[in-house]
Design a protein around this motif. Structure first.
Motif, PDB file in Angstrom:
ATOM      1  N   ARG A 142     -38.212  62.030  71.488  1.00  0.00           N
ATOM      2  CA  ARG A 142     -39.293  61.577  72.367  1.00  0.00           C
ATOM      3  C   ARG A 142     -40.145  62.791  72.716  1.00  0.00           C
ATOM      4  N   CYS A 143     -41.357  62.802  72.207  1.00  0.00           N
ATOM      5  CA  CYS A 143     -42.274  63.918  72.390  1.00  0.00           C
ATOM      6  C   CYS A 143     -43.309  63.551  73.446  1.00  0.00           C
ATOM      7  N   GLU A 144     -43.470  64.395  74.466  1.00  0.00           N
ATOM      8  CA  GLU A 144     -44.405  64.136  75.561  1.00  0.00           C
ATOM      9  C   GLU A 144     -45.626  65.036  75.411  1.00  0.00           C
ATOM     10  N   ILE A 145     -46.806  64.400  75.346  1.00  0.00           N
ATOM     11  CA  ILE A 145     -48.076  65.113  75.208  1.00  0.00           C
ATOM     12  C   ILE A 145     -48.760  65.162  76.575  1.00  0.00           C
ATOM     13  N   ALA A 146     -49.118  66.366  77.006  1.00  0.00           N
ATOM     14  CA  ALA A 146     -49.699  66.568  78.327  1.00  0.00           C
ATOM     15  C   ALA A 146     -51.183  66.195  78.343  1.00  0.00           C
ATOM     16  N   LEU A 253     -35.721  57.641  64.859  1.00  0.00           N
ATOM     17  CA  LEU A 253     -36.717  57.021  65.734  1.00  0.00           C
ATOM     18  C   LEU A 253     -37.540  58.130  66.380  1.00  0.00           C
ATOM     19  N   LEU A 254     -38.846  58.078  66.202  1.00  0.00           N
ATOM     20  CA  LEU A 254     -39.751  59.056  66.788  1.00  0.00           C
ATOM     21  C   LEU A 254     -40.691  58.346  67.755  1.00  0.00           C
ATOM     22  N   GLU A 255     -40.711  58.815  69.000  1.00  0.00           N
ATOM     23  CA  GLU A 255     -41.630  58.315  70.024  1.00  0.00           C
ATOM     24  C   GLU A 255     -42.588  59.431  70.429  1.00  0.00           C
ATOM     25  N   ILE A 256     -43.845  59.077  70.613  1.00  0.00           N
ATOM     26  CA  ILE A 256     -44.826  59.991  71.198  1.00  0.00           C
ATOM     27  C   ILE A 256     -45.364  59.321  72.452  1.00  0.00           C
ATOM     28  N   HIS A 257     -45.262  60.007  73.590  1.00  0.00           N
ATOM     29  CA  HIS A 257     -45.794  59.468  74.842  1.00  0.00           C
ATOM     30  C   HIS A 257     -46.938  60.361  75.303  1.00  0.00           C
TER      31      HIS A 257
END
Length: 308
Positions: A142-146, A253-257
């Motif tokens: 789970r990758c979080e983009i600021a 599973l790859l998530e981008i938030h």
């Protein structure tokens, strides 16, 4: 890869697709090959004018790690979406044994010479060559983009299965596109951080993740860890996040938030490498400002998500 669509009907078709897209991007930019080469060189990517000419004509394709890195820079110079050229490349042509069976395979995102000193310092000098007895069964990133578009944090859950008794650690190798900083690794559950080494010049982190207890043949173990960047401003991620798998994984599973101020106009998943034809697929954002993609029985190769 679940639900993927292929560009081309095989390696030759994909190679033609890459050449056509590159040629159209160069024409649309109005830049000469000499000017493109100069801009690449200014950003640390060394590619000859002859190589650029061969790439756009389809006579050759980028395959080596340095060439693949140059394609990412090319996408920026030619002002095309991140991954739109890289995602069209077919798998590298096999040399000798197949990629699936070959030991000591060169990593795709950085050179062996760059990584080897870090492996030596964490006490794993043979990590690229040895037969591993710990299989990665499933992985969830789970990758979080600021708000500034940089990468704030990655949280990962990994499930392993032991192929031999006494397996007690996993070696994490992480490369940051923005080499000016390397994230801090934190153990979240069922593991602790052991020896770590960083290469600030190339933005590479190598860390041991030590299991709470050794596992024996056939047993599984789940760990969770995070990689946190300092900011703001947060490190640039070139509007993409991907994993390189040197060995097959059953499920990824790859998530981008995205932060509300960083929600993109378009997203797509992409993959290349191994025995699969490179593919791209458009993705839809969900109600929480996120997007996800799933790969089944994937690897070796690269699987990721890019956005505009």
């Amino acid at each position: 890869m679940a639900g993927g669509t292929a560009d081309g009907t095989g390696p030759e078709g994909a190679r033609t697709a890459f050449a056509s897209a590159l040629r159209a991007a160069i024409t649309g930019s109005g830049l000469s090959l000499d000017r493109i080469q100069a801009r690449l060189r200014a950003r640390g990517a060394t590619v000859s004018v002859t190589a650029l000419s061969y790439w756009q004509s389809g006579k050759r394709q980028p395959e080596r790690p340095g060439s693949l890195s140059a394609v990412r820079v090319l996408e920026e110079i030619l002002d095309v979406p991140a991954g739109s050229l890289l995602g069209l490349l077919p798998p590298p042509r096999p040399r000798g044994a197949t990629r699936r069976d070959r030991q000591g395979e060169e990593p795709l995102t950085f050179t062996r010479e760059t990584l080897q000193p870090l492996l030596d310092r964490v006490g794993a000098p043979d990590a690229l060559d040895q037969q591993h007895q710990l299989k990665l069964v499933g992985l969830h990133d789970r990758c979080e983009i600021a708000a500034d578009g940089g990468q704030r944090k990655i949280t990962s859950r990994a499930v392993f299965q032991a192929g031999a008794d006494g397996q007690d650690r996993w070696l994490l190798v992480y490369a940051q596109d923005d080499a000016a900083s390397v994230p801090q690794v934190h153990a979240v559950r069922n593991c602790r951080v052991g020896r770590t080494e960083t290469d600030d010049t190339h933005g590479i982190l190598v860390a041991e993740l030590l299991f709470d207890r050794p596992i024996d043949r056939g047993e599984t173990h789940l760990i969770e860890y995070s990689l946190t960047n300092a900011g703001p401003p947060y490190p640039e991620c070139r509007a993409t996040h991907y994993r390189e798998f040197r060995r097959p994984v059953r499920e990824y599973l790859l998530e981008i938030h995205f932060a509300p101020d960083a929600v993109p106009a378009r997203c797509w998943q992409y993959s290349r490498g191994g025995d699969t034809t490179p593919s791209r697929r458009r993705l839809r954002l969900d109600s929480t400002g996120g997007v996800h993609a799933v790969a089944m029985d994937f690897g070796p190769g690269i699987f990721g998500i890019s956005w505009e």
